[in-house]
Every structure is written in C-alpha cells, then in structure tokens.
Write a protein that holds these residues in place. Structure first.
Motif, PDB file in Angstrom:
ATOM      1  N   ALA A 259       0.834  -1.206   0.000  1.00  0.00           N
ATOM      2  CA  ALA A 259       0.000   0.000   0.000  1.00  0.00           C
ATOM      3  C   ALA A 259       0.869   1.257   0.000  1.00  0.00           C
ATOM      4  O   ALA A 259       0.510   2.260  -0.600  1.00  0.00           O
ATOM      5  N   ILE A 260       2.013   1.189   0.651  1.00  0.00           N
ATOM      6  CA  ILE A 260       2.791   2.412   0.880  1.00  0.00           C
ATOM      7  C   ILE A 260       3.900   2.609  -0.151  1.00  0.00           C
ATOM      8  O   ILE A 260       3.997   3.663  -0.786  1.00  0.00           O
ATOM      9  N   ILE A 261       4.732   1.594  -0.331  1.00  0.00           N
ATOM     10  CA  ILE A 261       5.929   1.773  -1.170  1.00  0.00           C
ATOM     11  C   ILE A 261       5.571   2.121  -2.636  1.00  0.00           C
ATOM     12  O   ILE A 261       6.110   3.083  -3.181  1.00  0.00           O
ATOM     13  N   PRO A 262       4.645   1.363  -3.272  1.00  0.00           N
ATOM     14  CA  PRO A 262       4.324   1.713  -4.661  1.00  0.00           C
ATOM     15  C   PRO A 262       3.772   3.138  -4.791  1.00  0.00           C
ATOM     16  O   PRO A 262       4.053   3.819  -5.773  1.00  0.00           O
ATOM     17  N   ALA A 263       3.009   3.597  -3.781  1.00  0.00           N
ATOM     18  CA  ALA A 263       2.459   4.956  -3.850  1.00  0.00           C
ATOM     19  C   ALA A 263       3.582   5.984  -3.836  1.00  0.00           C
ATOM     20  O   ALA A 263       3.564   6.966  -4.578  1.00  0.00           O
ATOM     21  N   VAL A 264       4.577   5.743  -2.992  1.00  0.00           N
ATOM     22  CA  VAL A 264       5.697   6.682  -2.912  1.00  0.00           C
ATOM     23  C   VAL A 264       6.458   6.680  -4.250  1.00  0.00           C
ATOM     24  O   VAL A 264       6.832   7.732  -4.771  1.00  0.00           O
ATOM     25  N   PHE A 265       6.630   5.493  -4.855  1.00  0.00           N
ATOM     26  CA  PHE A 265       7.342   5.414  -6.140  1.00  0.00           C
ATOM     27  C   PHE A 265       6.554   6.096  -7.250  1.00  0.00           C
ATOM     28  O   PHE A 265       7.122   6.774  -8.106  1.00  0.00           O
TER      29      PHE A 265
END
Ligand code: PFF
Length: 435
Positions: A259-265
């Motif tokens: 949920a978090i890492i792909p959004a930041v990328f």
C-alpha cells in the motif's frame, strides 16, 4: 471471582493478532524491508520468526495459560518461593506501561491526521499533542474497561477484519496508480524495490534489523502474550494459534508494504532517497499526507488510511493497557474501572513527557524496543526452558491431552526454547551494545 477469558479460539486469534499488527507493521516494516534487501530481508525475517520468535511466543502464551493469571502472578505461581522470578514479574508491568506511554502519543497524532484528512481543522498549539494523547488513551481505556470478552474481544473481532479490508483496498489503489508523464519511476518499481531479493545487502546488521523488527512486531517480551495467554481457553491449540498470529502479522506487513511503497514510487520524484532516509515515523506522517492528495480519490484514500492506522494502533494499545489492569485487579484487588483509571493517569503523565519532549519519546522507544522487550523475551524463554519442565511444555501444547502433538515437534521446540532462541536474543543484545 469468575475470571474472564476469550470466548472462542477465533476471538483469541484476532485479539492477539490485533496486538501484533500495529504501527510496527505499517510504518516500520515497509521501509525496513525496502532498505535491507527487499525479499532477502523478508526471508530472513521468516527464518527468525520460525526459529526464535515462534518458540518465544509459545513460551509467553504458555506461562499465562498455565497459571491463568496476570504476568507477575504467573511467574510467582509457577516458581513458588523463588524471589528472583518474583522480581522479574514486575518487569512485565513496567514494559507495557512504558511502551503505552509513547505508543499513545503516535496514536494521538494519527487521530489528529485523521480529523485533518476529513477536512476538519482542529486547533493546534503547544499542548495539542497532549490533548490528542489523552483522547487516544481515553479511547483505549474505554475499550479495556468493558473487560476481556465484552470489550477487547468484541472490539477486535469487528475492527481487525475491517482493518484488513481497508489496507487491501489501499494497496489495490496504490498498485493501480497510473504512470506520471515524464516520471522516472512507477508503482511497479515500488513492488520491485520491496520484493526483489538483494542478497548482497545481507550482513550482520541486516540480520539484527530483521530480528528486532520481528520482536517488536509480534509484541514479544512485553507481558502482553502472557496476559493474553491467560485468557486462552484450556483446550485451545496454542501452537496453532501462535503460528497463525505470526502468519497474519507478516501477511499484514506485506500488504501494508504494497500500500505504501508503490504509492511513494508512483507519486514522488525521489522515492529511493525518501525510503532510505527514513529512520523515524516521517514516512507515515510527513510523506504520505503529501502523497494522498496527488492520487485520484486521494482524500478518501487518505482518510481510510489514517482510520486504519487508528484501528491498528488501538488494537495494540489495548493489549499494553490490559497488562497492568489485569495485575491491579487480580493482585491489588481494585475494581476494573478504578484499575483502568489508574493506568490512564500513569500513562498520561508519562505520555505528556513523550508528547512534549520528542527526545524522551525516542529514549523510551529505544529503551523498550532494543533492550527491555528482548530482555523480557529472553527471561520468558529461560523460565519455560529451565524452570518449567518438558512435561509442562508437552502438556500445554497438547492442551492437557486434548490433541495429539508429535514427540519430535516437542523435542525441537524444547531445544529452541532452551538454547537456540536465547542465544539468538543474546546476539541481538550484543549487537546493540557494540553498534
Ligand atoms: N506489535 C505492535 C506493533 O507492531 O505495532 C507494537 C507493540 C504492541 C509493542 C504491544 C509492544 C506491545 F506490548
């Protein structure tokens, strides 16, 4: 007085998983995995959970269930006349209170962010962190005061599935974010960052990071598992429950990572710098509030995210709160309401210090996560391995003969509890000492 217990094995499972799944999974795990070798870190984490944390979980749950009382009373009852263990028991009251006193500050901040994500603008000043801390603690106390089955279990049974659903939906939203025109990275790169095993990153430091993460994430060494173990019904399967909790805790951490890492990328220009820089709760509280407005349906996703974070924090904070409450009720004869009020007041005073002085908060965090919790885990292992007998272990694993447990499983677990896991914990200690 009739002692409260969990109403079912499913109840025990969601309550203990609720304690394990918390802020540690949502903000700590994703960046720890991302920066420590991705899937290689996850594999290491799995190995440590199997070899060290699982035996430690069994040891702590078993201490509670064997004596059916709060943590200090359990140790005293199981090792009568041995004063050292009597004193050790007190540690399992101090640790959860200390953890609670900074956890409730982060919980309060989460509540504040949630109200902001709804478009509200709560007044903010020097004292607002204290007010939010008090609100979060009050919410925790109000669940605990209703008791184990009617308060803690009922709350967890509804909120844990809800928490899973929300985080899965956010992960789907993050994974399907479109590629920004001209952007260097996409959501898919985030997944690669999280899951591509980079074995070259594995060294002594990474091993210890994985072990420390596993300890914090599973609430080990804090007295929580002893206390919750004492509410598990006598015929419920301890090993199965412990295994399922470890599984759900990891599964949740992985979903939170998605949920978090792909959004930041997908939405930030310099994701690698952001993720490798994160040593604090900055990712969740500084970066994500900035990321959500950039995505389609962002304000809704942001509100759901902070709501999920509140649920995750509450199901963990109630476990920290329950440990001293059960002690005050059973050992000091207080009513549950008075015990809850007392714990509220103590945690609020300590929480105020954490809310007003970030240095106090990080000192508490360092003391608990790096020292006191591994120490608590080590003591629980030594207690079960060297004070209780292998007969006690096999009796608990088979729930007094209710189900069959293989001799080999008992032998391996007994070896892990006596030697393997204590040595692992001591290794973490030494690494902290020399790092
Ligand atoms: N396991 C919780 C988390 O991952 O956020 C943290 C925690 C809960 C630590 C309960 C200690 C504790 F007693």
């Amino acid at each position: 007085m009739q002692r409260d217990s969990f109403g079912s094995r499913f109840g025990a499972l969601v309550v203990i998983a609720g304690s394990a799944v918390g802020l540690g999974n949502i903000w700590r795990f994703p960046y720890m995995a991302g920066t420590n070798g991705g899937a290689a870190f996850i594999i290491l984490y799995l190995v440590f959970v199997a070899l060290i944390c699982f035996p430690c979980m069994i040891a702590e749950l078993m201490i509670g269930r064997r004596s059916r009382s709060n943590a200090p009373t359990s140790l005293r009852a199981l090792a009568p006349g041995r004063r050292a263990w009597d004193w050790t028991g007190k540690l399992f009251i101090i640790i959860p209170i200390l953890v609670l006193s900074y956890y409730c500050v982060i919980g309060g901040v989460t509540m504040e962010f949630f109200t902001r994500s709804l478009g509200m603008n709560p007044p903010s000043g020097n004292w607002s962190p204290v007010v939010w801390t008090a609100v979060f603690l009050l919410a925790t106390g109000l669940i605990v005061v209703f008791g184990v089955q009617k308060g803690i279990e009922r709350f967890s049974k509804v909120m844990m599935p809800l928490l899973f659903i929300i985080v899965i939906l956010i992960a789907i939203r993050a994974l399907t974010l479109p590629v920004r025109p001209g952007a260097e990275y996409s959501a898919a790169d985030g997944i690669a960052f999280l899951f591509r095993p980079d074995f070259s990153k594995i060294d002594g430091k990474t091993c210890l990071a994985a072990l420390g993460q596993a300890f914090f994430s599973l609430s080990l060494g804090s007295g929580v598992l002893m206390t919750y173990g004492s509410y598990i019904r006598p015929h419920d399967n301890l090993a199965k429950t412990a295994g399922q909790i470890a599984f759900f805790d990891l599964l949740f951490a992985i979903i939170a990572g998605c949920a978090i890492i792909p959004a930041v990328f997908a939405l930030k220009d310099n994701p690698l710098a952001i993720l490798s820089d994160n040593t604090d709760s900055a990712l969740v509280f500084n970066i994500l509030p900035d990321v959500f407005p950039q995505m389609p349906l962002g304000s809704l996703v942001g509100a759901f995210f902070f709501f999920a974070l509140i649920l995750a924090a509450l199901t963990s904070s109630i476990s920290q709160f329950e440990v001293p409450v059960s002690y005050l009720v059973e050992e000091k004869g207080l009513s549950r309401t008075v015990a809850c009020a007392a714990v509220f007041c103590i945690a609020l005073v300590l929480g105020m210090a954490c809310a007003l002085r970030p240095k106090v908060m990080s000192a508490f965090d360092g003391l608990c996560a790096n020292w006191l919790m591994p120490l608590g885990g080590l003591l629980a292992l030594l207690f079960v391995g060297w004070v209780l007998t292998r007969g006690d272990l096999s009796d608990e694993l088979s729930s007094g003969g209710t189900h069959k447990v293989g001799e080999r499983f008992i032998a391996v677990l007994s070896f892990a509890i006596r030697y393997l896991a204590p040595v692992g914990v001591i290794a973490v200690f030494l690494s902290q000492l020399f790092s």
